[in-house]
Design a protein around this motif. Structure first.
Motif, PDB file in Angstrom:
ATOM      1  N   THR A  75       0.447  -1.026  -0.001  1.00  0.00           N
ATOM      2  CA  THR A  75       0.042  -0.011  -0.111  1.00  0.00           C
ATOM      3  C   THR A  75       0.860   1.248  -0.183  1.00  0.00           C
ATOM      4  O   THR A  75       0.501   2.252  -0.595  1.00  0.00           O
ATOM      5  CB  THR A  75      -0.972  -0.013   1.088  1.00  0.00           C
TER       6      THR A  75
ATOM      7  N   LEU B   4       3.062   1.718  -3.556  1.00  0.00           N
ATOM      8  CA  LEU B   4       2.469   1.839  -4.925  1.00  0.00           C
ATOM      9  C   LEU B   4       2.857   3.163  -5.679  1.00  0.00           C
ATOM     10  O   LEU B   4       3.078   2.987  -6.747  1.00  0.00           O
ATOM     11  CB  LEU B   4       0.881   1.638  -4.910  1.00  0.00           C
TER      12      LEU B   4
ATOM     13  N   LYS C  70      -6.677  -8.994  -2.399  1.00  0.00           N
ATOM     14  CA  LYS C  70      -7.231  -7.619  -2.698  1.00  0.00           C
ATOM     15  C   LYS C  70      -5.931  -6.715  -3.086  1.00  0.00           C
ATOM     16  O   LYS C  70      -6.046  -6.095  -3.965  1.00  0.00           O
ATOM     17  CB  LYS C  70      -8.069  -7.041  -1.688  1.00  0.00           C
ATOM     18  N   VAL C  71      -5.101  -6.509  -2.144  1.00  0.00           N
ATOM     19  CA  VAL C  71      -4.090  -5.475  -2.327  1.00  0.00           C
ATOM     20  C   VAL C  71      -3.057  -5.915  -3.431  1.00  0.00           C
ATOM     21  O   VAL C  71      -2.822  -5.295  -4.299  1.00  0.00           O
ATOM     22  CB  VAL C  71      -3.274  -5.469  -0.993  1.00  0.00           C
TER      23      VAL C  71
ATOM     24  N   SER D  94      -3.806  -7.796  -6.042  1.00  0.00           N
ATOM     25  CA  SER D  94      -4.758  -7.506  -7.423  1.00  0.00           C
ATOM     26  C   SER D  94      -4.789  -6.197  -7.841  1.00  0.00           C
ATOM     27  O   SER D  94      -4.466  -5.768  -8.960  1.00  0.00           O
ATOM     28  CB  SER D  94      -6.083  -8.013  -7.352  1.00  0.00           C
ATOM     29  N   HIS D  95      -5.057  -5.352  -6.630  1.00  0.00           N
ATOM     30  CA  HIS D  95      -5.029  -3.816  -7.118  1.00  0.00           C
ATOM     31  C   HIS D  95      -3.641  -3.445  -7.381  1.00  0.00           C
ATOM     32  O   HIS D  95      -3.513  -2.734  -8.388  1.00  0.00           O
ATOM     33  CB  HIS D  95      -5.309  -3.221  -5.644  1.00  0.00           C
ATOM     34  N   VAL D  96      -2.565  -3.735  -6.793  1.00  0.00           N
ATOM     35  CA  VAL D  96      -1.227  -3.123  -7.343  1.00  0.00           C
ATOM     36  C   VAL D  96      -0.597  -3.776  -8.608  1.00  0.00           C
ATOM     37  O   VAL D  96      -0.299  -3.145  -9.311  1.00  0.00           O
ATOM     38  CB  VAL D  96      -0.148  -3.422  -6.029  1.00  0.00           C
TER      39      VAL D  96
ATOM     40  N   ALA E  12      -2.830  -4.685 -11.208  1.00  0.00           N
ATOM     41  CA  ALA E  12      -3.401  -3.930 -11.917  1.00  0.00           C
ATOM     42  C   ALA E  12      -3.114  -2.457 -12.216  1.00  0.00           C
ATOM     43  O   ALA E  12      -2.974  -2.060 -13.329  1.00  0.00           O
ATOM     44  CB  ALA E  12      -5.099  -4.031 -11.501  1.00  0.00           C
ATOM     45  N   LYS E  13      -2.831  -1.819 -11.073  1.00  0.00           N
ATOM     46  CA  LYS E  13      -2.364  -0.475 -11.190  1.00  0.00           C
ATOM     47  C   LYS E  13      -0.928  -0.196 -11.990  1.00  0.00           C
ATOM     48  O   LYS E  13      -0.648   0.791 -12.652  1.00  0.00           O
ATOM     49  CB  LYS E  13      -2.446   0.372  -9.729  1.00  0.00           C
TER      50      LYS E  13
END
Ligand code: IPE
Ligand code: IPE
Ligand code: MG
Length: 239
Positions: free
Chosen positions: A84, A87, A112-113, A115-117, A119-120
């Motif tokens: 987090t 990123l 979740k984190v 996948s978020h990182v 994707a970003k």
């Protein structure tokens, strides 16, 4: 400063020694893991500066599930906090983030984190940072075999290329150099297929003490090696 002509394309690290680092200071093992993330940050930045295109960090092995539950929980919480916080830096440095390992078995908040990182940073092109997480090299090879079988391939169609294409590292070069800190000299299931022709370095430094300068020293040594891939020295010099 490393010479850019012989920078490895892919460096893979087994970040070992966090527990010993903490214990030797009378601290809980968790403090070693916390300090280890600082070392990881320094090494990621240094690799990016040097133009290393792929960096893989062994973060959690399948066997690590066997550690005390509070240590496992701490490690996953630490990972979530680290990602987090990092990123923005990954985006600024154009570092694509990927995971090698079975995501589905990880705690939901971690997934979740991750996948978020992923994707970003999917569009980032300067370096790929792989975290080997819930990783086992044998499981990775088995999974690839199962995927080939599920495709209904005849035996003669099962080639090295086909199998490599089903590994987590698909599309990435094999590691040129595998570093394990803390003086241990074993792979502990790391990149078993991909390490076929890797060079190895086993610095004594415990991971939390491993600085970009230690990495530079390992890379200086790597540059002096003669990689022959089965050929004679004369053949290699003639290339
Ligand atoms: C590496 O450090 C980190 C993980 C395996 C998660 P260790 O925790 O294995 O440290 P030592 O080997 O006990 O010193
Ligand atoms: C390997 O280290 C896994 C990671 C660094 C994440 P371990 O400390 O778990 O390995 P062993 O048990 O000493 O072989
Ligand atoms: Mg260890």
């Amino acid at each position: 400063m490393a010479d850019s002509t012989s920078v490895p394309k892919h460096v893979a690290i087994i970040m070992d020694g966090n527990g010993r680092w903490a214990t030797s200071r009378g601290l809980p093992r968790s403090e070693g893991h916390r300090a280890g993330t600082e070392a990881a940050r320094g090494v990621v930045t240094r690799c990016r500066e040097l133009g290393i295109r792929h960096l893989t960090l062994y973060t959690f092995s399948k066997e690590n599930w066997g550690r005390p539950a509070d240590e496992v929980k701490f490690l996953f919480d630490l990972l979530v906090r680290f990602l987090t916080r990092e990123l923005d830096t990954l985006l600024t440095q154009s570092i694509r983030f990927m995971v090698l390992g079975e995501l589905a078995e990880l705690p939901l908040a971690t997934r979740k984190v991750l996948s978020h990182v992923m994707a970003k940073t999917a569009h980032c092109t300067e370096m790929t940072l792989n975290l080997a997480l819930n990783y086992s090299g044998r499981e990775e090879i088995l999974r690839a075999c199962r995927r080939l079988i599920a495709q209904g391939l005849p035996p003669e169609a099962v080639t090295e290329q086909r199998l490599a294409a089903e590994l987590y590292t698909v599309g990435q070069p094999d590691p040129d150099l595998i570093i394990r800190t803390s003086g241990e000299m074993r792979l502990s299931g790391y990149l078993l297929w991909q390490s076929a022709y890797s060079e190895f370095a086993f610095p004594e430094t415990l991971w939390p003490d491993f600085t970009p300068a230690h990495l530079d020293a390992v890379l200086d040594d790597f540059r002096k090696r003669s990689r022959r891939f089965g050929l004679t020295s004369e053949q290699v010099s003639a290339q």
